[in-house]
Design an enzyme around this catalytic site. Structure first.
Site, PDB file in Angstrom:
ATOM      1  CD  GLU A 150      20.481  55.477 155.550  1.00  0.00           C
ATOM      2  OE1 GLU A 150      20.728  54.325 155.977  1.00  0.00           O
ATOM      3  OE2 GLU A 150      21.283  56.144 154.885  1.00  0.00           O
ATOM      4  CG  HIS A 172      20.837  59.768 158.939  1.00  0.00           C
ATOM      5  ND1 HIS A 172      22.194  59.982 159.085  1.00  0.00           N
ATOM      6  CD2 HIS A 172      20.584  59.939 157.618  1.00  0.00           C
ATOM      7  CE1 HIS A 172      22.725  60.248 157.904  1.00  0.00           C
ATOM      8  NE2 HIS A 172      21.769  60.235 157.003  1.00  0.00           N
ATOM      9  CG  HIS A 227      22.921  64.802 155.636  1.00  0.00           C
ATOM     10  ND1 HIS A 227      22.558  64.845 154.307  1.00  0.00           N
ATOM     11  CD2 HIS A 227      22.779  63.507 156.015  1.00  0.00           C
ATOM     12  CE1 HIS A 227      22.197  63.623 153.910  1.00  0.00           C
ATOM     13  NE2 HIS A 227      22.317  62.797 154.931  1.00  0.00           N
ATOM     14  CG  HIS A 233      26.229  60.443 155.126  1.00  0.00           C
ATOM     15  ND1 HIS A 233      25.833  59.290 154.479  1.00  0.00           N
ATOM     16  CD2 HIS A 233      25.082  61.141 155.349  1.00  0.00           C
ATOM     17  CE1 HIS A 233      24.515  59.310 154.294  1.00  0.00           C
ATOM     18  NE2 HIS A 233      24.043  60.423 154.819  1.00  0.00           N
TER      19      HIS A 233
HETATM   20  O1  2HA Z   1      17.131  60.018 153.993  1.00  0.00           O
HETATM   21  O2  2HA Z   1      19.959  61.021 154.443  1.00  0.00           O
HETATM   22  O3  2HA Z   1      21.393  58.808 154.075  1.00  0.00           O
HETATM   23  C1  2HA Z   1      18.151  60.359 153.105  1.00  0.00           C
HETATM   24  C2  2HA Z   1      19.485  60.175 153.721  1.00  0.00           C
HETATM   25  C3  2HA Z   1      20.187  58.919 153.411  1.00  0.00           C
HETATM   26 ZN    ZN Z   2      22.031  60.764 155.008  1.00  0.00          ZN
END
Ligand code: 2HA
Ligand code: ZN
Length: 266
Positions: free
Chosen positions: A119, A142, A144, A214
């Site tokens: 990313e 970022h 999940h 996501h």
């Molecule tokens: O780093 O989460 O979206 C791996 C991820 C890609």
């Molecule tokens: Zn991701």
């Protein structure tokens, strides 16, 4: 031999690894999921070894707004849970070249197989937007978040207004500590130009961009504050889903109550 970092940089790395551990503990970072980047205050030449050989990698597009800036960034195909224990075996420090067309790996004497997260383009594009508007955010996370991935599996929550209503109405703190609400980025293939552009647009107006089916992408002045934002959003989403699991719709705070919280000053 490891590169000797200044005490300030060591502390920064420690803070990022602490947050990486939280992402793993919360179950938001399966396998190599998620990534973190931090725009570092200028790294003095004295923090780099005399004989360091900066390894150069070109970027598919130019990032002139972050030219010359240094970033601590998690490595692709590495695990957040390992980042928590051994940060510099799972992250690198890069310096974007003065023309913005590439970067040098300046940690590990430039001698490492570690490469930045998949990313990277999203991170550099968002750091560029922050640099253009000269605001104070330095951290991007970022991750999940399960509750957010679950909520955006339901079509009715793939809508910015509806998402913010749920987040703000499920807990008073959410209105106070996520005052700008969240943006919503419809699903697109991670890492593509479309996804990157939509994320930047969303973060122009919000501190958090929800990525449909996501997770989310959040910006903040430091790793702890950025984590706090994510934590609060996850809490609201989780309360909502808990209520719904009883088969009933939660009452939520009223518009008046939410407005009242929005006027609180600290
Ligand atoms: O780093 O989460 O979206 C791996 C991820 C890609
Ligand atoms: Zn991701």
């Amino acid at each position: 031999m490891a590169v000797q970092f200044s005490e300030a940089l060591k502390k920064t790395i420690e803070e990022v690894s602490e947050i990486a551990g939280y992402l793993w503990q919360r179950g938001w970072a399966e396998r190599n999921a998620g990534n973190i980047s931090l725009c570092l205050k200028d790294i003095p030449r004295s923090d780099l070894p005399d004989d360091y050989q900066p390894f150069f990698i070109s970027l598919p597009e130019s990032f002139p707004d972050v030219a010359g800036k240094c970033f601590l960034i998690t490595a692709t195909n590495h695990r957040m849970r390992d980042m928590a224990r051994q940060p510099m075996k799972n992250a690198i420090i890069i310096r974007v070249t003065d023309d913005g067309n590439g970067f040098n790996i300046i940690s590990h004497y430039g001698k490492t197989d570690l490469r930045p997260t998949s990313e990277l383009a999203s991170h550099l594009a968002v750091h560029s937007m922050i640099a253009r508007r000269k605001s104070s955010e330095r951290t991007i996370i970022h991750t999940h978040v399960n509750e957010i991935a679950a909520l955006t599996q339901l079509r009715e929550f793939c809508d910015e207004k509806h998402l913010n209503r749920v987040i703000w109405s499920m807990h008073p703190e959410a209105r106070i500590f996520v005052p700008g609400g969240v943006g919503f980025v419809p699903y697109s293939m991670p890492g593509t130009t479309r996804a990157v552009e939509a994320t930047v647009r969303s973060l122009e107006d919000h501190q958090v961009a929800i990525w449909e089916k996501h997770g989310l992408f959040a910006i903040g002045s430091n790793p702890s504050e950025t984590f706090d934002l994510i934590d609060i959003i996850a809490k609201s989403a989780s309360i909502y889903l808990m209520c719904r699991s009883t088969g009933k719709e939660p009452e939520g705070l009223t518009d008046i109550q939410i407005d009242e919280l929005g006027k609180l000053k600290f």
